[in-house]
Design an enzyme around this catalytic site. Structure first.
Site, short mmCIF file in Angstrom:
data_model
loop_
_atom_site.label_atom_id
_atom_site.label_comp_id
_atom_site.label_asym_id
_atom_site.label_seq_id
_atom_site.Cartn_x
_atom_site.Cartn_y
_atom_site.Cartn_z
N CYS A 16 46.20 49.86 14.30
CA CYS A 16 44.66 49.07 15.25
C CYS A 16 45.33 49.54 16.60
CB CYS A 16 45.28 47.92 14.80
SG CYS A 16 45.33 47.42 13.19
N CYS A 88 24.82 18.12 48.14
CA CYS A 88 24.07 18.63 48.17
C CYS A 88 23.89 19.98 49.07
CB CYS A 88 23.18 17.93 48.81
SG CYS A 88 23.03 17.44 49.77
N CYS A 91 25.02 20.78 51.94
CA CYS A 91 26.18 19.99 51.92
C CYS A 91 27.13 21.63 51.69
CB CYS A 91 27.14 19.72 51.05
SG CYS A 91 26.83 17.63 51.18
N ASP A 512 70.54 57.70 50.41
CA ASP A 512 70.57 57.38 51.80
C ASP A 512 71.29 56.95 52.30
OD1 ASP A 512 68.97 57.44 54.01
OD2 ASP A 512 68.72 55.79 53.89
#
Length: 813
Positions: A16, A88, A91, A512
């Site tokens: 699948c 609204c 606002c 390093d």
């Protein structure tokens, strides 16, 4: 570049996953898709990819998908907030204007319908608290809430409950039927048993077993194949014999066998789901570690308690003894020890004081501390770890490509084999009868009195249901899930399956020096100059104050401790790996390594060699006209356990090399002390890349160990880049493996983890192949009852997952 992550549903086997992956790669132009069956996710990367289109492609293939997340470059500057108090459009306009006026807010858009504000910000200029305060002053509330990370664990838990329920119902019905079938087989005839078998088998196969039946049909409709096609054909053939028996045909009735096949198939699915959940429980444990609430100081300096998801960068947290630190931050006040075992795997508490970084969800042990929040939400260390583990578990190990090729042809080959078995038994009844007579002497379920059609169905159904592509599909991802989870618990973060596979073959480890073998916190030991020391420190410190190098920071810290005030610098130029230059009080000054001084014609004093043999690093200062000004010697202590770790690598047969920009004497002194096999010195960053390429040209598999940011080019060039102890911002590192601690033992552990994980992958693939190679022929020649074949099939998948789970108990110390 965009990355889309999808949650996949409806997959039942590796076939699948392969079907979905092929469809996504074929139909999503320019995108690269990887589908992982074990974690049930698809990761698609590309420039022009549409999540909705990708989901449609998956659905058109016969499976279901839902969007988990979309990741885009530079998306971290765009944020969305809930806004309360708006009634609204006016606002919304007010809130939008208010936000746009806040310094650092580049754009704002407020939607009254969704009550949400979307802002584009510069996080270096504006904080969330500042925006919230501005909106509050306008009469509204901007809700700061960082959604807690979730994982597929909750989904696994739900799937496990569903699988368990199906299994219980199936056997509540099939159990009595199985007993009746056995009674009927031993000669105690049950009235109307043929009718009972068909009636009882129907709900088990077609109602409780609806999911695999539907999946098999969908695959056939879409001209595909998966394991469910084999189950579908097996149980349908068995059930059909019951119907044919009721219609008067003289044939063996296998309808009850069909119900039992489905019953054992559902047992296998339940055990497989439960085992897969355990394999990925590392992420669940990490999620459970997060703190729920935080105590912060408000504007008046009073302590208030808020949910952790409401924290904002810049908040001051108060953390008392025995409490979890809610999120990442820096200590402003206090001195304590912190249990960081969940992040580093280190059981010994770490000492932390003012200026030190702390990790969210770790436990404060001794004193009360005040911590300034530096990261929240998905930016925190814990969230980054979860993301890295999640992504690593979603990648593929290169060896899986071989298994995928087998899976791609597996089901068609089994279908052809089952058809050939059916035809053989039907057309050669005498040969088949001879086999059954021989086998009936030691296998009680073999019935030599079966007619040709019944024997053909018996062998063909067994062949169909015993084949198991799932075991092949689960072999690598489950081991990767457990291995990456084990690594996370030890402070080893593996970013991809490819890194895990490559690390096992590493024969050369390149280090390093500064910050890797040494502590990375050097201190000034000697100063030589004909100038007044304070004037010399002012000149050198002024230039080094612009440097990010540990040596430069050490010089600046020393100068400040002497009360030196720095001058403004002009025409600053950083020379990577060499030094730094700039104009101080009208004089062009060079500050850097003896290598830089030598290249400018400066005579190197003999004391440089003396300091080098003592393991010290020398920084020289000189003017553009060639006038030598002086030098500063710095010492950097070797990390605890570094020598033992390098010795352990040698015992594994691994060659060790040190690359450094430091001078010959210092480099050789450290290499001798650490018993490192080879050392290269006076190297620029570009030289380090060349040295790694040289080793690779000699067919060496190279691991580079260094700083995940400063050594990024070298880490990328190496076969495996290992970033070590670079703090809490692990997302920026250009590494394949990240070690949370600065301890070199993590390198040894990472390589050992790779070896033991890959050992499990090999075992899983062997048993998956061995099982199918042996089991299918046995079923084909009629030696396996279909029910026993289904039990064996279910066991093979569970065996692969449980073998992977044994990784949890393997030691990598």
């Amino acid at each position: 570049m965009k990355k889309v992550i999808l949650d996949l549903k409806g997959m039942t086997c590796a076939s699948c996953a392969l079907t979905i992956e092929k469809a996504l790669n074929k139909k999503s132009e320019g995108a690269k898709a990887v589908v992982n069956f074990a974690v049930e996710r698809a990761v698609i990367e590309g420039e022009k990819i549409d999540p909705d289109q990708l989901i449609s492609i998956v659905k058109n293939t016969g499976y279901d998908a839902s969007l988990i997340k979309v990741e885009e470059e530079n998306a971290d500057t765009k944020k969305t907030y809930k806004v309360n108090g708006m009634t609204c459009a006016s606002c919304a306009a007010t809130v939008e204007k208010t936000l746009k006026k806040v310094a650092g807010v580049e754009n704002a858009s407020v939607n009254i319908a969704t009550e949400r504000a979307t802002v584009v910000i510069d996080p270096h200029i504006v904080s969330e608290r500042e925006m919230a305060k501005a909106v509050s002053n306008a009469g509204y509330e901007l809700v700061i809430s960082h959604e807690k990370q979730t994982s597929r664990e909750d989904d696994f838990s739900q799937r496990m409950k569903t699988a368990k329920l199906k299994m219980i119902w199936a056997w509540a019905i099939t159990g009595p039927l199985a007993i009746m079938m056995i009674v009927d087989m031993v000669g105690m005839k049950i009235p109307y048993f043929d009718w009972i078998s068909v009636i009882v088998a129907f709900p088990v196969i077609f109602i409780i077993g609806y999911a695999p039946i539907r999946s098999g049909l969908v695959a056939i409709i879409h001209r595909g194949t998966n394991m469910d096609v084999l189950i579908l054909l097996g149980v349908m053939a068995s059930f059909a014999t019951g119907i044919l028996t009721l219609m008067g045909m003289k044939i063996a009735d296998y309808s009850a066998v069909g119900a039992m096949i489905m019953g054992f198939f559902l047992i296998g699915k339940y055990l497989e789901t439960a085992a897969k959940g355990k394999a990925s429980e590392a992420i669940k444990k990490l999620l459970q570690m997060s703190a729920k609430n935080a105590r912060i100081l408000d504007d008046d300096g009073k302590e208030i308690e808020i949910p952790t998801e409401s924290l904002a960068v810049g908040d001051i947290m108060v953390v008392k003894p025995a409490e979890q630190i809610p999120t990442d931050g820096v200590i402003l006040d206090g001195d304590t020890t912190i249990d960081e075992s969940m992040a580093t795997g280190e059981s010994i508490p770490a000492r932390r004081t003012v200026g030190d970084e702390v990790i969210g969800s770790t436990v404060n042990q001794l004193g009360t501390i005040k911590v300034r929040v530096t990261r929240v939400g998905e930016d925190t260390f814990l969230s980054q770890v979860i993301k890295l583990v999640d992504e690593a578990q979603g990648t593929k190990v290169p060896i899986q490509a071989f298994a995928d090729k087998i899976v791609g042809i597996f089901v068609p080959v089994v279908l052809i084999t089952a058809a050939a078995v059916f035809i053989f038994w039907l057309l050669n009844p005498s040969a088949g009868h001879g086999i059954m007579v021989w086998a009936s002497s030691f296998l009680p379920w073999v019935n030599p009195n079966l007619d040709a059609l019944s024997a053909a169905i018996f062998a063909a159904v067994a062949t169909l249901v015993i084949a198991c592509p799932c075991a092949l599909g689960l072999a690598t991802p489950t081991a990767l899930m457990v291995g990456s989870g084990k690594g996370a618990s030890e402070g080893i973060l593996i970013r991809s399956g490819e890194a895990l596979q490559t690390a096992k073959d590493v024969d050369t480890v390149v280090f390093d020096k500064t910050g890797t073998i040494t502590s990375g916190t050097p201190h000034v030991t000697d100063i030589e100059s004909e100038m007044e020391e304070s004037e010399f420190l002012k000149m050198v410190g002024s230039i080094e104050s612009y440097s990010e190098h540990p040596l430069g920071k050490a010089i600046v810290k020393y100068a400040q401790s002497k009360g030196v005030k720095f001058e403004k610098i002009e025409n600053l130029l950083v020379r990577p790996g060499l030094g730094i230059e700039g104009i101080v009080s009208g004089r062009k000054i060079f500050v850097g390594s003896p290598h830089l001084a030598s290249s400018k014609g400066i005579t190197i004093p003999s004391s440089v060699q003396k300091y080098g043999t003592e393991g010290k690093t020398v920084i020289m200062a000189f003017e553009e006209n060639g006038k030598y000004l002086g030098m500063i010697a710095l010492a950097d202590t070797v990390k605890d356990g570094a020598h033992e770790a390098i010795k352990a690598l040698k015992e594994l047969g691994i060659n060790t090399v040190m690359l450094t920009g430091d001078n010959e004497f210092t480099a050789k002194s450290v290499a001798h002390q650490m018993e490192i096999d080879d050392v290269r010195y006076n190297l620029l960053p570009s030289d380090k890349i060349k040295e790694i390429k040289k080793l690779q040209s000699l067919s060496k598999i190279v691991a580079m160990v260094g700083d995940g940011i400063n050594d990024a080019p070298s880490l990328k060039q190496a076969n495996v880049g290992i970033a070590i102890g670079t703090g809490t911002d692990i997302a920026k590192e250009a590494s394949d493996i990240t070690l949370v601690k600065g301890d070199l033992w993590g390198v040894v552990k990472a390589i050992k983890l790779s070896k033991v994980t890959f050992q499990k992958i090999r075992q899983n693939l062997f048993w998956a192949f061995f099982y199918n190679v042996v089991a299918i022929p046995l079923a084909g020649i009629g030696l396996l009852h279909p029910v026993i074949a289904e039990i064996a099939m279910a066991s093979s998948s569970v065996n692969v997952v449980t073998n992977s789970l044994r990784l949890k108990k393997r030691s990598i110390d």
